[in-house]
Structures are given as C-alpha cells and as structure tokens.
Design an enzyme around this catalytic site. Structure first.
Site, PDB file in Angstrom:
ATOM      1  N   GLY A  95       1.397  -1.322  -0.225  1.00 28.76           N
ATOM      2  CA  GLY A  95       0.055  -0.150  -0.092  1.00 28.76           C
ATOM      3  C   GLY A  95       0.486   1.147   0.013  1.00 28.76           C
ATOM      4  O   GLY A  95       2.392   0.824  -0.118  1.00 28.76           O
ATOM      5  N   ASP A 130       8.341   6.527   8.269  1.00 29.14           N
ATOM      6  CA  ASP A 130       7.752   8.087   8.637  1.00 29.14           C
ATOM      7  C   ASP A 130       7.373   8.567   7.814  1.00 29.14           C
ATOM      8  O   ASP A 130       6.895   9.637   7.655  1.00 29.14           O
ATOM      9  CB  ASP A 130       9.029   8.885   8.400  1.00 29.14           C
ATOM     10  CG  ASP A 130      10.273   8.882   7.605  1.00 29.14           C
ATOM     11  OD1 ASP A 130       9.390   7.940   6.399  1.00 29.14           O
ATOM     12  OD2 ASP A 130      10.840   9.252   7.782  1.00 29.14           O
ATOM     13  N   ASP A 257       4.986  -4.442  -7.504  1.00 30.02           N
ATOM     14  CA  ASP A 257       4.321  -3.937  -6.555  1.00 30.02           C
ATOM     15  C   ASP A 257       4.653  -2.397  -7.969  1.00 30.02           C
ATOM     16  O   ASP A 257       4.396  -1.048  -7.386  1.00 30.02           O
ATOM     17  CB  ASP A 257       4.583  -2.877  -5.329  1.00 30.02           C
ATOM     18  CG  ASP A 257       5.991  -2.889  -4.685  1.00 30.02           C
ATOM     19  OD1 ASP A 257       6.192  -4.684  -5.528  1.00 30.02           O
ATOM     20  OD2 ASP A 257       6.472  -2.662  -4.550  1.00 30.02           O
TER      21      ASP A 257
END
Ligand code: AMP
Ligand code: MG
Length: 493
Positions: A95, A130, A257
């Site tokens: 994701g 982060d 991906d």
C-alpha cells in the site's frame, strides 16, 4: 466512468476522483501531512501546461504549498491506495506508505492523469515507515523519469519537487522533499494481487473493468475482459522492456508492485543506465543475487506477468482449470512478443531497414564484441551512426577491433534500397547521444543538495533533447573514465 460536472480552478485544476469511488478496500482516505517550510525546488512548467495547469499560478509560493502537501488543490480527495506485491520474489502486503493520490487531472485533451504526492507523510499503510522521502532520491526520480520521457519511452512524469524544510532520519539526517508524480494511473500488478488475495470475484471484476476503462478502452467489449486485459498488459510490457534494453536502462527493483498495468515505467529507485555493455550489470546495492540485472529484465517481466495472471484467475473463468489454461496461453506470448520488439529495436539501432535472416546474429555479434571489449553501450552505437556519414569503408571511432564485423554490416546496409540519409535518420532516432549518465546525475544531485540547482537545470535541459548532437550536450556524451569503482545505487527511500 461517469464524468462529474466540470470544476475548474484559477490554477487550472480539474480534478476527478474516480479511483476513490472504487470499493473501499482498495484505498483509504489519507491527507498529506503538512511540512514545516515548503519551497519549490523543481517545477516542470511544460508538463504543467500539458496538464492544463497555469504555471504562473503555481510556480511560486502557493504552488510550493500545494506540491509539499500543505494545501489541497480544488477538487482533491486524497487517498492512499492499497496494494500487495512480490518483493524479490516474496509476497507482502504493502500500500502507499508514503504517497497520497490527490485525484485525477482531466487534461485539455481529455486524458486522465493521476496526481500523486510522494513523500507526503504517514498513511494507514506506512507500517513503521515515516512516510517521508529525501531530497536526493526525489530529484533522481524527477531527472530519470523526464529523461525517459524524452527518450520516447512510456513513463510516469514529474511535475515538481518541493523541499519540506524538515530533516528526515536515514543512516544520517537528510533534507526532506515531496515529489509530485503524474501517471496515467498507479494501478500495479500488486493492486491485482491485493484484490485476488481477498478472494472476492466481484472486486476483481470491478478492478478489471476500471483498468480497461483507463488503459484499454478498446477491450471493453471483449468476450472475456480479464483475458483481454492480461493480453494487453503482456503486449505493453514486452514492448516496454525491449525499449529499456534499447537505451541500456536497468530498473533495479522490478518487484510486482513496481510494474504498472498502463505499461509505463514506474517507481524510479535504484535505477541507472549502462555505461559499458554487460548483461549482468546490477546497480542496486540491495540486489545481491542479480535478480534485476540488465539482461534478466525480460525474464523478470514475464515472471511478474505470471503473478498478474494468477491474480486474475478468479475473473478469467468459473472453472479454475480452464482459467489456468487461458492464463498460460496468454503468458506464453510474452517471449515471442519481447523478441519481436527487441529485434526490431536492434535493427533500428544498426540502421537496418526491412528484415534479413542474419540480422539478429549480426546484432548479437556487435553486442558480444562490446561485452568482450568493455565498450560503452550508447557510445558504440552513436559511433556507428557517425561512421555511416563518413566515407564508405572508414572504421567507426572506438571500434578498431571490428573490421570483419564492420564489413558484414556495411554489406548488409548495401543490400537494402534505402539511401545513406535514410539509414542515418533511422539510426539517429534509435541511438540517443545523451543518456542520464550516472556520474552526471550524481554531480547534479550533489550540487542541488548543497543548494546549487544550476547543475541539475543544465542536465535537465540536455536530457530533454537526447537524440540531437548540440554544442551544449557535447560534454554530456562521453562515458566516465574506465577503471572507476562500479556504480552503486541505494534504495530510493
Ligand atoms: P518503494 O521502495 O518506494 O517502491 O516502496 C516499497 C513500499 O514501501 C511501498 O509500499 C512504500 O509505500 C513503502 N515505503 C517506502 N518508504 C517508506 C517510508 N519512508 N515510509 C513508509 N512507507 C514507505
Ligand atoms: Mg514501489
């Protein structure tokens, strides 16, 4: 896709949010996290115009606020997209962990272009990351993607890089930045793997439908939409990977991906262009086994497409045995289609019009000579181009060991009806005189990181016209001196 009532802001934003209307499991609302001090580092005015945006309204401070994620453009509905992927062969749920999709800009030509902020802060998919990006890698993606576009190879584009005024923690502290990436979509092989892992046929079918609308509208009437989609992606990837080979591009992280269904090059991390020709070339420091080496890219593309085919099984046929047969048949076309594009590309690079039986062997022999002698890939071909323009029989510069090969090549050129000018035009169109050479890219990034953007601006200008021999690109045509350390790139985080 239904077209919403037109909204157009002063800066030219005309955003729609069709992806956000797909089933909710495919995305999550995720606003960009504001940064301390947005400053525009690079802005692509030409691309802004192509998108229907007003460069004047965006080049300054208000543009920096938008491209750093501090202010949303009109019509934005930011989301993070869900996807999975095989990373170095292993399946993982991923994701957008550091990117948000603002929406899809409808261009003056009616095209739909994703506007994504990369490095925009944490999202529900960030895991322990982060959500941020460092300036160097974002500038690198900007340079490489714009160079690729100028080379005529399908790719995502870069609209802007904004610095954040914040430091991010990596092995050391680095300046943070946000890249605005433009893509015909961000639908990845991993997006389908994610949907398939949920085992929901209806979801898979809606994703197939959506992808066809965006990228393969001609196949919407196909009897078997999933099969048509698979065949379409096989064809585009076969062509794309052959085009990469033509310019010596090594993607570096061809995880599933990082493979787009649109057929665009996506996710510029540890990528680089070949200097010396060697199929075993690997630039990425994390690719220890050479999985994503230059010469392995077609095999890996085929492997990734097999993952796409598996993900599509539920949508291919209710009878899964038949679905497997269909998938295998579609996949089996890949090697042949890749060879078709690859050989055509090599013929163009050698100035061969039409086709003769021995063309590929001739090209192979030249490649083998390059590999054995450590010759520079791009330069060897542009030297050949120059040799056509010189008196017949003269040797190409840099190819002294080649007289027998050269005689064969000249004889082959002599057997085709095309004149010298036509041969030169073909070779010029297939052999760039400038590519983003590693030493030039590094030099530009280092200068930018210390506040001097003049070097990167010069580089971008040169890379925008890669096929023309111009006075301003003369210094950019040469390969680095031999004998240096092998070039290494580090993961683009
Ligand atoms: P990439 O290497 O950029 O293709 O990213 C691989 C995966 O790691 C994607 O799901 C990214 O969203 C995620 N990722 C990379 N860097 C970060 C980061 N700094 N914070 C959160 N997620 C990240
Ligand atoms: Mg990625």
């Amino acid at each position: 896709m239904t077209v919403k009532a037109e909204r157009k802001s002063a800066a030219g934003w005309r955003l729609e949010n069709s992806y956000a209307r797909l089933p909710e499991v495919l995305h999550t609302r995720a606003a960009p996290v504001p940064v301390a001090r947005p400053v525009m580092a690079l802005f692509n005015e030409k691309l802004a115009v192509e998108l229907g945006l007003d460069p004047g309204a965006l080049a300054g401070e208000s543009g920096a606020e938008i491209f750093a994620g501090n202010r949303l453009p009109d019509g934005a509905k930011p989301i993070a997209q869900a996807y999975a992927g095989h990373q170095f062969g292993h399946f993982t749920n991923l994701g957008d962990g550091r990117a948000v999709l603002l929406g899809e800009q409808i261009t003056p030509g009616g095209a739909r272009a994703d506007v994504q902020l990369k490095g925009a802060g944490q999202t529900p998919y960030s895991r322990r990351g982060d959500g941020r990006a460092a300036l160097g890698p974002m500038l690198r993606e900007y340079v490489m993607s714009e160079a690729m576009h100028a080379l005529g190879i399908p790719t995502t584009r870069s609209l802007a890089v904004a610095t954040t005024g914040e430091q991010i923690v990596r092995e050391k502290l680095l300046p943070g930045a946000v890249l605005t990436r433009i893509a015909s979509s961000h639908i990845r092989v991993g997006t389908f793997e994610y949907a398939a892992a949920l085992g929901d046929r209806a979801l898979l079918e809606s994703l197939v439908d959506y992808t066809l609308h965006r990228h393969y509208p001609d196949f919407l009437e196909a009897e078997n939409k999933a099969l048509a989609l698979l065949a379409g992606v096989v064809e585009r990837q076969a062509k794309l990977v052959a085009q990469w080979a033509g310019v010596g591009f090594v993607h570096g992280v061809m995880n599933t991906d990082n493979m787009a269904l649109s057929g665009e090059t996506i996710d510029y991390g540890p990528c680089a262009f070949l200097d010396a020709y060697d199929p075993a070339t690997v630039f990425s420091s994390i690719d220890r086994t050479g999985r994503y080496a230059f010469g392995n890219q077609p095999r890996i593309a085929h492997w990734n497409l097999a993952r796409l085919a598996e993900a599509l099984l539920l949508a291919l046929h209710v009878d899964q045995a038949r679905a497997v047969g269909m998938a295998e048949e579609a996949l089996s076309c890949f090697p042949e289609r890749f060879e078709y594009f690859y050989r055509g590309m090599l013929r163009a690079k050698l100035g061969l019009c039409g086709e003769e039986e021995g063309d590929f062997a001739l090209a192979q022999e030249f490649l083998e000579w390059m590999q054995a002698s450590g010759a520079d890939y791009s330069k060897s071909f542009t030297d050949l181009t120059s040799s056509v323009g010189e008196l017949a029989g003269r040797l190409p510069v840099g190819a002294p060991a080649l007289p027998p090969w050269q005689a064969k090549w000249k004889a082959r050129l002599g057997r085709q009806p095309s004149g010298r000018a036509e041969v030169i035009a073909l070779m010029r169109s297939a052999n760039p005189v400038v590519i983003p050479r590693n030493h030039r890219v590094e030099e530009a990034l280092a200068a930018a990181e210390s506040g001097d953007f003049s070097v990167i601006h010069r580089l971008l200008k040169v890379l925008a016209r890669p096929f023309d021999e111009l006075p301003e690109n003369e210094a950019y045509r040469t390969a680095p001196m031999a004998g240096g350390e092998p070039y290494r790139t580090f993961c683009g985080t």
